[in-house]
Design a protein around this motif. Structure first.
Motif, PDB file in Angstrom:
ATOM      1  N   SER A 119      -3.371  -7.578  -1.043  1.00 15.93           N
ATOM      2  CA  SER A 119      -4.331  -6.604  -1.578  1.00 15.93           C
ATOM      3  C   SER A 119      -4.830  -5.660  -0.492  1.00 15.93           C
ATOM      4  CB  SER A 119      -5.526  -7.325  -2.206  1.00 15.93           C
ATOM      5  OG  SER A 119      -5.119  -8.022  -3.348  1.00 15.93           O
ATOM      6  N   LEU A 120      -5.112  -6.236   0.674  1.00 20.22           N
ATOM      7  CA  LEU A 120      -5.577  -5.404   1.792  1.00 20.22           C
ATOM      8  C   LEU A 120      -4.504  -4.415   2.228  1.00 20.22           C
ATOM      9  CD1 LEU A 120      -7.467  -7.887   4.118  1.00 20.22           C
ATOM     10  CD2 LEU A 120      -8.344  -5.700   3.350  1.00 20.22           C
ATOM     11  N   ALA A 121      -3.264  -4.901   2.299  1.00 21.21           N
ATOM     12  CA  ALA A 121      -2.159  -4.031   2.728  1.00 21.21           C
ATOM     13  C   ALA A 121      -1.978  -2.862   1.763  1.00 21.21           C
ATOM     14  CB  ALA A 121      -0.874  -4.850   2.840  1.00 21.21           C
ATOM     15  N   VAL A 122      -2.086  -3.142   0.457  1.00 17.17           N
ATOM     16  CA  VAL A 122      -1.962  -2.087  -0.556  1.00 17.17           C
ATOM     17  C   VAL A 122      -3.134  -1.110  -0.428  1.00 17.17           C
ATOM     18  CG1 VAL A 122      -2.054  -1.620  -3.036  1.00 17.17           C
ATOM     19  CG2 VAL A 122      -0.642  -3.477  -2.188  1.00 17.17           C
ATOM     20  N   THR A 123      -4.333  -1.653  -0.232  1.00 16.14           N
ATOM     21  CA  THR A 123      -5.541  -0.828  -0.162  1.00 16.14           C
ATOM     22  C   THR A 123      -5.558   0.048   1.083  1.00 16.14           C
ATOM     23  OG1 THR A 123      -6.720  -2.595  -1.298  1.00 16.14           O
ATOM     24  CG2 THR A 123      -8.066  -0.910  -0.277  1.00 16.14           C
ATOM     25  N   LYS A 124      -5.175  -0.536   2.223  1.00 16.24           N
ATOM     26  CA  LYS A 124      -5.190   0.232   3.482  1.00 16.24           C
ATOM     27  C   LYS A 124      -4.181   1.381   3.445  1.00 16.24           C
ATOM     28  CE  LYS A 124      -6.884  -3.222   6.744  1.00 16.24           C
ATOM     29  NZ  LYS A 124      -6.746  -3.735   8.104  1.00 16.24           N
ATOM     30  N   PRO A 128       3.400  -1.915  -5.402  1.00 16.76           N
ATOM     31  CA  PRO A 128       1.938  -1.846  -5.279  1.00 16.76           C
ATOM     32  C   PRO A 128       1.206  -2.560  -6.416  1.00 16.76           C
ATOM     33  CG  PRO A 128       2.904   0.360  -5.395  1.00 16.76           C
ATOM     34  CD  PRO A 128       4.018  -0.607  -5.493  1.00 16.76           C
ATOM     35  N   ASN A 129       1.905  -2.791  -7.538  1.00 13.80           N
ATOM     36  CA  ASN A 129       1.253  -3.471  -8.665  1.00 13.80           C
ATOM     37  C   ASN A 129       1.208  -4.990  -8.515  1.00 13.80           C
ATOM     38  OD1 ASN A 129       0.873  -0.996 -10.050  1.00 13.80           O
ATOM     39  ND2 ASN A 129       3.016  -1.052 -10.665  1.00 13.80           N
ATOM     40  N   TRP A 130       1.836  -5.512  -7.460  1.00  7.97           N
ATOM     41  CA  TRP A 130       1.818  -6.964  -7.251  1.00  7.97           C
ATOM     42  C   TRP A 130       0.421  -7.457  -6.887  1.00  7.97           C
ATOM     43  CZ3 TRP A 130       6.837  -7.332  -3.862  1.00  7.97           C
ATOM     44  CH2 TRP A 130       7.955  -7.331  -4.715  1.00  7.97           C
ATOM     45  N   PHE A 131      -0.352  -6.598  -6.251  1.00  6.80           N
ATOM     46  CA  PHE A 131      -1.673  -7.012  -5.778  1.00  6.80           C
ATOM     47  C   PHE A 131      -2.729  -6.021  -6.246  1.00  6.80           C
ATOM     48  CE2 PHE A 131       1.459  -8.403  -2.597  1.00  6.80           C
ATOM     49  CZ  PHE A 131       1.281  -9.779  -2.694  1.00  6.80           C
ATOM     50  N   PHE A 132      -3.949  -6.527  -6.443  1.00 10.55           N
ATOM     51  CA  PHE A 132      -5.057  -5.650  -6.818  1.00 10.55           C
ATOM     52  C   PHE A 132      -5.493  -4.859  -5.607  1.00 10.55           C
ATOM     53  CE2 PHE A 132      -5.686  -9.252  -9.786  1.00 10.55           C
ATOM     54  CZ  PHE A 132      -5.552  -8.553 -10.965  1.00 10.55           C
ATOM     55  N   LYS A 133      -5.810  -3.590  -5.827  1.00 13.40           N
ATOM     56  CA  LYS A 133      -6.421  -2.815  -4.746  1.00 13.40           C
ATOM     57  C   LYS A 133      -7.836  -3.320  -4.568  1.00 13.40           C
ATOM     58  CE  LYS A 133      -4.604   1.626  -3.657  1.00 13.40           C
ATOM     59  NZ  LYS A 133      -4.772   3.031  -3.608  1.00 13.40           N
ATOM     60  N   LYS A 134      -8.230  -3.528  -3.342  1.00 14.91           N
ATOM     61  CA  LYS A 134      -9.602  -3.979  -3.086  1.00 14.91           C
ATOM     62  C   LYS A 134     -10.542  -2.792  -3.247  1.00 14.91           C
ATOM     63  CE  LYS A 134      -9.184  -8.116  -0.500  1.00 14.91           C
ATOM     64  NZ  LYS A 134      -9.589  -9.112  -1.430  1.00 14.91           N
ATOM     65  N   ALA A 135     -11.756  -3.079  -3.689  1.00 11.00           N
ATOM     66  CA  ALA A 135     -12.753  -2.013  -3.800  1.00 11.00           C
ATOM     67  C   ALA A 135     -13.081  -1.539  -2.388  1.00 11.00           C
ATOM     68  CB  ALA A 135     -14.003  -2.542  -4.484  1.00 11.00           C
ATOM     69  N   GLN A 136     -13.067  -0.251  -2.206  1.00 11.22           N
ATOM     70  CA  GLN A 136     -13.387   0.306  -0.886  1.00 11.22           C
ATOM     71  C   GLN A 136     -14.880   0.204  -0.655  1.00 11.22           C
ATOM     72  OE1 GLN A 136     -11.251   1.566   1.426  1.00 11.22           O
ATOM     73  NE2 GLN A 136      -9.518   1.047   0.150  1.00 11.22           N
ATOM     74  N   GLU A 137     -15.247  -0.028   0.577  1.00 14.23           N
ATOM     75  CA  GLU A 137     -16.670  -0.113   0.901  1.00 14.23           C
ATOM     76  C   GLU A 137     -17.303   1.250   0.667  1.00 14.23           C
ATOM     77  OE1 GLU A 137     -19.520  -1.312   4.657  1.00 14.23           O
ATOM     78  OE2 GLU A 137     -17.365  -1.553   4.823  1.00 14.23           O
ATOM     79  N   ASN A 138     -18.443   1.273   0.024  1.00  8.64           N
ATOM     80  CA  ASN A 138     -19.115   2.521  -0.276  1.00  8.64           C
ATOM     81  C   ASN A 138     -20.285   2.681   0.694  1.00  8.64           C
ATOM     82  OD1 ASN A 138     -20.110   4.785  -1.407  1.00  8.64           O
ATOM     83  ND2 ASN A 138     -20.421   3.946  -3.453  1.00  8.64           N
TER      84      ASN A 138
END
Length: 204
Positions: A140-145, A154-164
């Motif tokens: 998830s982190l790798a997809v998000t970063k 990219p659909n294998w893992f959830f994108k993590k919510a970005q810090e706001n």
């Protein structure tokens, strides 16, 4: 003495409570997620890492010496690799050392402590669902970063919510301190008048 599976040679069968606990842990292991993780690790690291026998014991045996995990975390870095030395060994302490190098690198990559498995979870096969959780968090982190190092769907893992991130001025912060949140409650005008503790009920 009956032995159970890979790496459990020194343990007899579990009975009673410990058996129930182990069954509960085992039930959290996800065979579908196993397939996704194996596919991702293969795409990420290349065919050199091989493929495990299907099933939990095969998955454990494949990752147990820490080398595949170290290759995986290194593949997510474009520049300097976090695990400097990846060496296969048949010695238990060397394998555990390799696993803990992976865990340290995964933590500095951004995997939270709550998503981390313990070395014994993998090495002794105590909780392979926790190993899956760590690898999913890493994916998830790798997809998000999105740094161009992730190889996989990219659909294998959830994108993590970005810090706001929010920046407040000192005045705004001071003003906020004067407001009492409603969840704190208020006892304006409240008293214990009319409450009766321990007084016998009048039956008419």
């Amino acid at each position: 003495m009956a032995t159970k599976g890979v790496g459990m040679a020194n343990k007899g069968p579990s009975y009673g409570m410990s058996r129930q606990v182990q069954d509960k842990i085992d039930s959290k292991y996800d065979p579908d997620l196993e397939q996704i993780l194996v596919e991702w690790i293969n795409r990420q690291c290349g065919s050199g890492v091989g493929r495990p026998e299907p099933g939990k014991l095969g998955f454990q045996a494949w990752l147990k010496d820490g080398c595949v995990l170290s290759e995986l975390i290194n593949s997510l870095y474009a520049g300097d690799k976090p695990v400097k030395k990846i060496q296969s060994s048949s010695m238990a302490f060397k394998q555990m050392e390799q696993i803990s190098q992976f865990l340290k690198a995964a933590e500095s990559y951004g995997v939270t402590k709550t998503d981390m498995f313990q070395t014994v979870d993998l090495w002794e096969g105590k909780d392979l669902a926790a190993v899956q959780r760590t690898l999913s968090a890493l994916g998830s982190l790798a997809v998000t970063k999105d740094e161009g190092t992730y190889n996989g769907d990219p659909n294998w893992f959830f994108k993590k919510a970005q810090e706001n991130k929010r920046d407040f001025s000192d005045e705004q912060l001071k003003a906020g301190k004067n407001v009492i949140g409603l969840q704190m409650g208020s006892n304006k005008g409240a008293s214990q008048e009319g409450m009766s503790y321990g007084r016998p009920r009048q039956i008419l």
